[in-house]
Design a protein around this motif. Structure first.
Motif, PDB file in Angstrom:
ATOM      1  N   LEU A 260       5.083  13.536  -7.269  1.00 13.38           N
ATOM      2  CA  LEU A 260       4.816  14.409  -6.112  1.00 13.38           C
ATOM      3  C   LEU A 260       5.837  14.164  -4.993  1.00 13.38           C
ATOM      4  N   VAL A 261       6.012  12.919  -4.609  1.00  9.16           N
ATOM      5  CA  VAL A 261       6.915  12.603  -3.495  1.00  9.16           C
ATOM      6  C   VAL A 261       8.373  12.565  -3.953  1.00  9.16           C
ATOM      7  N   GLY A 262       8.612  11.912  -5.096  1.00 11.33           N
ATOM      8  CA  GLY A 262       9.992  11.788  -5.577  1.00 11.33           C
ATOM      9  C   GLY A 262      10.634  13.154  -5.779  1.00 11.33           C
TER      10      GLY A 262
ATOM     11  N   ASP B 299      11.690   1.934 -17.752  1.00 13.42           N
ATOM     12  CA  ASP B 299      10.386   1.417 -17.328  1.00 13.42           C
ATOM     13  C   ASP B 299      10.631   0.373 -16.238  1.00 13.42           C
ATOM     14  N   LEU B 300      10.258   0.711 -15.020  1.00 15.04           N
ATOM     15  CA  LEU B 300      10.573  -0.167 -13.884  1.00 15.04           C
ATOM     16  C   LEU B 300       9.716  -1.426 -13.850  1.00 15.04           C
ATOM     17  N   THR B 301       8.717  -1.533 -14.728  1.00 15.22           N
ATOM     18  CA  THR B 301       7.995  -2.808 -14.821  1.00 15.22           C
ATOM     19  C   THR B 301       8.828  -3.818 -15.630  1.00 15.22           C
TER      20      THR B 301
ATOM     21  N   ALA C 145       8.339   5.353  -7.093  1.00 16.88           N
ATOM     22  CA  ALA C 145       7.705   5.177  -8.404  1.00 16.88           C
ATOM     23  C   ALA C 145       6.547   4.213  -8.231  1.00 16.88           C
ATOM     24  N   ALA C 146       5.393   4.588  -8.755  1.00 19.41           N
ATOM     25  CA  ALA C 146       4.217   3.714  -8.631  1.00 19.41           C
ATOM     26  C   ALA C 146       3.139   4.222  -9.567  1.00 19.41           C
ATOM     27  N   LYS C 147       2.157   3.379  -9.793  1.00 21.75           N
ATOM     28  CA  LYS C 147       0.932   3.807 -10.477  1.00 21.75           C
ATOM     29  C   LYS C 147       0.050   4.378  -9.378  1.00 21.75           C
ATOM     30  N   VAL C 148      -0.251   5.681  -9.460  1.00 22.00           N
ATOM     31  CA  VAL C 148      -0.913   6.379  -8.352  1.00 22.00           C
ATOM     32  C   VAL C 148      -2.111   7.155  -8.872  1.00 22.00           C
ATOM     33  N   GLY C 149      -3.160   7.253  -8.069  1.00 20.25           N
ATOM     34  CA  GLY C 149      -4.312   8.066  -8.466  1.00 20.25           C
ATOM     35  C   GLY C 149      -5.336   8.137  -7.359  1.00 20.25           C
TER      36      GLY C 149
ATOM     37  N   LEU D 159       7.664   2.832  -0.502  1.00 21.16           N
ATOM     38  CA  LEU D 159       6.498   3.621  -0.110  1.00 21.16           C
ATOM     39  C   LEU D 159       5.214   2.867  -0.421  1.00 21.16           C
ATOM     40  N   GLY D 160       4.419   2.652   0.602  1.00 25.61           N
ATOM     41  CA  GLY D 160       3.107   2.017   0.449  1.00 25.61           C
ATOM     42  C   GLY D 160       2.029   3.071   0.545  1.00 25.61           C
ATOM     43  N   SER D 161       0.994   2.796   1.333  1.00 25.37           N
ATOM     44  CA  SER D 161      -0.110   3.743   1.470  1.00 25.37           C
ATOM     45  C   SER D 161      -0.967   3.352   2.671  1.00 25.37           C
ATOM     46  N   SER D 162      -1.669   4.333   3.230  1.00 23.00           N
ATOM     47  CA  SER D 162      -2.539   4.034   4.378  1.00 23.00           C
ATOM     48  C   SER D 162      -3.699   3.121   3.996  1.00 23.00           C
TER      49      SER D 162
ATOM     50  N   PRO E 189      -7.093  -3.447  -5.265  1.00 24.34           N
ATOM     51  CA  PRO E 189      -5.973  -3.933  -6.082  1.00 24.34           C
ATOM     52  C   PRO E 189      -4.659  -3.213  -5.767  1.00 24.34           C
ATOM     53  N   TYR E 190      -4.742  -1.897  -5.617  1.00 27.12           N
ATOM     54  CA  TYR E 190      -3.560  -1.083  -5.269  1.00 27.12           C
ATOM     55  C   TYR E 190      -3.070  -1.455  -3.867  1.00 27.12           C
ATOM     56  N   ALA E 191      -4.002  -1.589  -2.928  1.00 23.83           N
ATOM     57  CA  ALA E 191      -3.627  -1.908  -1.548  1.00 23.83           C
ATOM     58  C   ALA E 191      -2.971  -3.279  -1.466  1.00 23.83           C
TER      59      ALA E 191
ATOM     60  N   ALA F  41      -1.301  -4.798  -3.815  1.00 25.34           N
ATOM     61  CA  ALA F  41       0.052  -4.697  -4.361  1.00 25.34           C
ATOM     62  C   ALA F  41       0.992  -4.118  -3.298  1.00 25.34           C
ATOM     63  N   LYS F  42       0.538  -3.086  -2.594  1.00 23.47           N
ATOM     64  CA  LYS F  42       1.384  -2.470  -1.563  1.00 23.47           C
ATOM     65  C   LYS F  42       1.642  -3.445  -0.406  1.00 23.47           C
ATOM     66  N   ILE F  43       0.619  -4.238  -0.045  1.00 24.32           N
ATOM     67  CA  ILE F  43       0.820  -5.234   1.020  1.00 24.32           C
ATOM     68  C   ILE F  43       1.866  -6.266   0.563  1.00 24.32           C
TER      69      ILE F  43
ATOM     70  N   MET G 274       4.440   3.860   5.253  1.00 25.36           N
ATOM     71  CA  MET G 274       3.059   3.982   4.767  1.00 25.36           C
ATOM     72  C   MET G 274       2.589   5.422   4.912  1.00 25.36           C
ATOM     73  N   PRO G 275       2.611   6.198   3.812  1.00 28.28           N
ATOM     74  CA  PRO G 275       2.136   7.575   3.910  1.00 28.28           C
ATOM     75  C   PRO G 275       0.614   7.660   3.977  1.00 28.28           C
ATOM     76  N   THR G 276       0.148   8.645   4.698  1.00 34.23           N
ATOM     77  CA  THR G 276      -1.259   9.004   4.632  1.00 34.23           C
ATOM     78  C   THR G 276      -1.503   9.723   3.296  1.00 34.23           C
TER      79      THR G 276
ATOM     80  N   SER H 115      -7.179  12.547 -10.309  1.00 27.19           N
ATOM     81  CA  SER H 115      -6.353  13.093  -9.225  1.00 27.19           C
ATOM     82  C   SER H 115      -6.928  12.737  -7.855  1.00 27.19           C
ATOM     83  N   HIS H 116      -6.172  13.071  -6.813  1.00 25.63           N
ATOM     84  CA  HIS H 116      -6.643  12.965  -5.430  1.00 25.63           C
ATOM     85  C   HIS H 116      -7.474  14.204  -5.085  1.00 25.63           C
ATOM     86  N   VAL H 117      -8.091  14.152  -3.894  1.00 20.94           N
ATOM     87  CA  VAL H 117      -9.092  15.179  -3.577  1.00 20.94           C
ATOM     88  C   VAL H 117      -8.521  16.606  -3.492  1.00 20.94           C
TER      89      VAL H 117
HETATM   90  N1  LIG Z   1      -0.080  10.936  -3.578  1.00 18.69           N
HETATM   91  C1  LIG Z   1      -0.607  10.396  -2.486  1.00 18.69           C
HETATM   92  O1  LIG Z   1      -1.577  10.923  -1.896  1.00 18.69           O
HETATM   93  C2  LIG Z   1      -0.028   9.139  -1.909  1.00 18.69           C
HETATM   94  C3  LIG Z   1       1.046   8.464  -2.478  1.00 18.69           C
HETATM   95  N2  LIG Z   1       1.524   7.312  -1.908  1.00 18.69           N
HETATM   96  C4  LIG Z   1       2.664   6.578  -2.465  1.00 18.69           C
HETATM   97  O2  LIG Z   1       3.788   7.442  -2.549  1.00 18.69           O
HETATM   98  C5  LIG Z   1       4.582   7.098  -3.702  1.00 18.69           C
HETATM   99  C6  LIG Z   1       4.761   8.312  -4.579  1.00 18.69           C
HETATM  100  O3  LIG Z   1       3.480   8.752  -5.025  1.00 18.69           O
HETATM  101  P1  LIG Z   1       3.300  10.115  -5.835  1.00 18.69           P
HETATM  102  O4  LIG Z   1       4.571  10.869  -5.819  1.00 18.69           O
HETATM  103  O5  LIG Z   1       2.071  10.724  -5.341  1.00 18.69           O
HETATM  104  O6  LIG Z   1       3.034   9.574  -7.305  1.00 18.69           O
HETATM  105  P2  LIG Z   1       3.137  10.355  -8.697  1.00 18.69           P
HETATM  106  O7  LIG Z   1       2.079   9.785  -9.582  1.00 18.69           O
HETATM  107  O8  LIG Z   1       3.187  11.811  -8.483  1.00 18.69           O
HETATM  108  O9  LIG Z   1       4.565   9.913  -9.239  1.00 18.69           O
HETATM  109  C7  LIG Z   1       4.817   8.584  -9.578  1.00 18.69           C
HETATM  110  C8  LIG Z   1       6.167   8.497 -10.234  1.00 18.69           C
HETATM  111  O10 LIG Z   1       6.362   7.142 -10.618  1.00 18.69           O
HETATM  112  C9  LIG Z   1       6.935   7.106 -11.900  1.00 18.69           C
HETATM  113  N3  LIG Z   1       6.491   5.876 -12.557  1.00 18.69           N
HETATM  114  C10 LIG Z   1       5.230   5.387 -12.662  1.00 18.69           C
HETATM  115  N4  LIG Z   1       5.246   4.227 -13.343  1.00 18.69           N
HETATM  116  C11 LIG Z   1       6.544   3.970 -13.657  1.00 18.69           C
HETATM  117  C12 LIG Z   1       7.209   2.932 -14.349  1.00 18.69           C
HETATM  118  N5  LIG Z   1       6.533   1.878 -14.863  1.00 18.69           N
HETATM  119  N6  LIG Z   1       8.544   3.026 -14.511  1.00 18.69           N
HETATM  120  C13 LIG Z   1       9.238   4.073 -14.014  1.00 18.69           C
HETATM  121  N7  LIG Z   1       8.679   5.076 -13.347  1.00 18.69           N
HETATM  122  C14 LIG Z   1       7.346   5.020 -13.171  1.00 18.69           C
HETATM  123  C15 LIG Z   1       6.455   8.336 -12.632  1.00 18.69           C
HETATM  124  O11 LIG Z   1       7.448   8.672 -13.578  1.00 18.69           O
HETATM  125  P3  LIG Z   1       7.320   9.828 -14.715  1.00 18.69           P
HETATM  126  O12 LIG Z   1       7.138  11.115 -13.974  1.00 18.69           O
HETATM  127  O13 LIG Z   1       8.593   9.788 -15.460  1.00 18.69           O
HETATM  128  O14 LIG Z   1       6.097   9.458 -15.510  1.00 18.69           O
HETATM  129  C16 LIG Z   1       6.356   9.340 -11.486  1.00 18.69           C
HETATM  130  O15 LIG Z   1       7.559  10.046 -11.355  1.00 18.69           O
HETATM  131  C17 LIG Z   1       3.864   5.938  -4.381  1.00 18.69           C
HETATM  132  O16 LIG Z   1       4.393   4.732  -3.940  1.00 18.69           O
HETATM  133  C18 LIG Z   1       2.433   6.070  -3.875  1.00 18.69           C
HETATM  134  O17 LIG Z   1       1.799   4.822  -3.884  1.00 18.69           O
HETATM  135  C19 LIG Z   1       0.965   6.812  -0.781  1.00 18.69           C
HETATM  136  C20 LIG Z   1      -0.089   7.429  -0.176  1.00 18.69           C
HETATM  137  C21 LIG Z   1      -0.649   8.644  -0.695  1.00 18.69           C
END
Ligand SMILES: NC(=O)C1=CN([C@@H]2O[C@H](COP(=O)(O)OP(=O)(O)OC[C@H]3O[C@@H](n4cnc5c(N)ncnc54)[C@H](OP(=O)(O)O)[C@@H]3O)[C@@H](O)[C@H]2O)C=CC1
Ligand SMILES: C[C@H]1O[C@H](OP(=O)(O)OP(=O)(O)OC[C@H]2O[C@@H](n3cnc4c(=O)[nH]c(N)nc43)[C@H](O)[C@@H]2O)[C@@H](O)[C@@H](O)C1=O
Length: 325
Positions: free
Chosen positions: A15-17, A41-43, A64-68, A106-109, A136-138, A140-142, A163-165, A179-181
């Protein structure tokens, strides 16, 4: 950033990237480095290091992050802490090793305490207990913020943590549970309209308040921050507490400065979609934090303000959602 600078957008399909890439391309940046999760794989710190060694990015947007959403965070806590710690560890360390000039993490609120004073200021970090559904997510971001701060202190790097809202925008994740709301409600109301369902179920009590920022505005803020003149950027990097005695991490809130209840949001989404049935609340589902409104004084003082109001943003996102149906 020079228009030909090597800029790595980690998470460029998210979404953000994806919004950061749109923003950079629209501004004429020509050398954007992108890798999908499958390609890098960034891990995996060795693979990450090899990528940085080969491509030598000068600027890094760490999106890049694990987001949900609330239920995903609550269901997969081990993945949320493990993946996020591992991604930020390998990217931040590789950035230092290979001489990245500026990195925006990028962290989170949700890093702020569950019952933080409202609106939440950067100084409220680590002043109270966290919301359990996303602790757990928070955490990690801290740790990511502390890592940026520590590298800045020890190695003189220039890493800033934004820190995005809560965010929403085109290309969001519409998974029914994870997903988010906003994407969840757009999908629920759309499907209810299509199939003439009399009621849409909204999770929780409807009373929590959330602040929503459009993803293209978020991306614009990220690019703006990355491009700040050195004196202004340096001022956001805080200070070394061991020298100043002040708790000033390299931290900046990114939000709009106003929020709505989930009930009011549901009404707005209903209106956007043109659904005419009823709304009911499922109080067996978690509410999460009662309120997390950002204080955006630091950001507005740096000269940036969001452009898209919630009604307009929802309209744009629903238009985008319909294209994929
Ligand atoms: N969405 C929100 O409401 C909020 C988001 N944030 C933060 O903003 C940032 C972006 O979030 P958002 O865009 O929503 O997240 P998305 O889930 O939309 O996108 C996450 C991206 O991270 C990539 N990714 C995940 N795991 C790995 C990995 N192990 N190696 C490489 N790439 C990886 C995915 O790659 P691929 O597409 O190739 O699978 C994807 O492009 C994150 O740091 C999140 O914590 C903060 C607050 C609110
Ligand atoms: C960005 C932020 O996102 C997460 O926190 P959250 O703000 O609680 O996120 P959410 O968007 O999932 O929910 C917001 C509110 O909305 C209500 N709600 C109603 N109906 C649906 C619904 O259908 N789906 C969802 N997901 N929520 C719903 C829901 O019950 C809650 O009260 C963090 O875990 C963490 O990832 C983080 O940083």
């Amino acid at each position: 950033m020079d228009k030909h600078a090597r800029i790595y957008v980690a998470g460029h399909r998210g979404l953000v990237g994806s919004a950061i890439v749109r923003n950079l391309e629209a501004k004429g940046y020509t050398n954007i480095l992108k890798r999908t999760h499958a390609e890098l794989d960034l891990t995996d710190d060795k693979a990450t290091d090899a990528f940085f060694a080969e491509h030598k990015p000068e600027y890094v947007f760490l999106a890049a992050a694990k987001v949900g959403g609330i239920v995903a965070n609550n269901t997969y806590p081990a993945e949320f802490i493990r993946d996020n710690l591992a991604i930020q560890n390998s990217v931040i360390h590789s950035a230092w090793k290979h001489g990245v000039k500026r990195l925006l993490f990028l962290g989170s609120s949700c890093i702020y305490p569950k019952l933080a004073p409202q609106p939440m200021k950067e100084e409220h970090l680590l002043t109270g207990s966290l919301e359990p559904t996303n602790r757990p997510y928070a955490l990690a971001k801290i740790a990511g913020i502390e890592m940026c701060w520590s590298y800045n202190r020890q190695y003189g790097t220039q890493y800033l943590a934004a820190m995005p809202t809560n965010l929403y925008g085109p290309g969001d994740n519409y998974h029914p549970q994870n997903s988010h709301v906003i994407p969840a409600l757009l999908r629920k109301f759309h499907e209810a309209k299509q199939s003439n369902q009399p009621t849409v179920t909204v999770w929780g009590s409807g009373t929590p308040r959330r602040e929503f920022l459009y993803s293209d505005d978020m991306a614009d803020a990220c690019v703006y921050l990355m491009n700040l003149p050195q004196d202004q950027y340096q001022a956001l990097l805080g200070s070394d507490e061991s020298k100043t005695g002040r708790f000033e991490p390299p931290l900046i809130n990114v939000g709009v400065g106003e929020d709505v209840t989930i009930k009011a949001l549901a009404e707005l989404v209903k209106q956007t979609v043109g659904y005419e049935g009823n709304i009911e609340f499922d109080t067996t589902k978690p509410d999460g934090t009662p309120r997390k409104l950002m204080d955006v004084t630091r950001l507005t003082s740096a000269g940036w303000k969001s452009q898209t109001n919630l009604q307009e943003g929802l309209f744009q996102v629903y238009k985008d959602f319909l294209v994929d149906q």
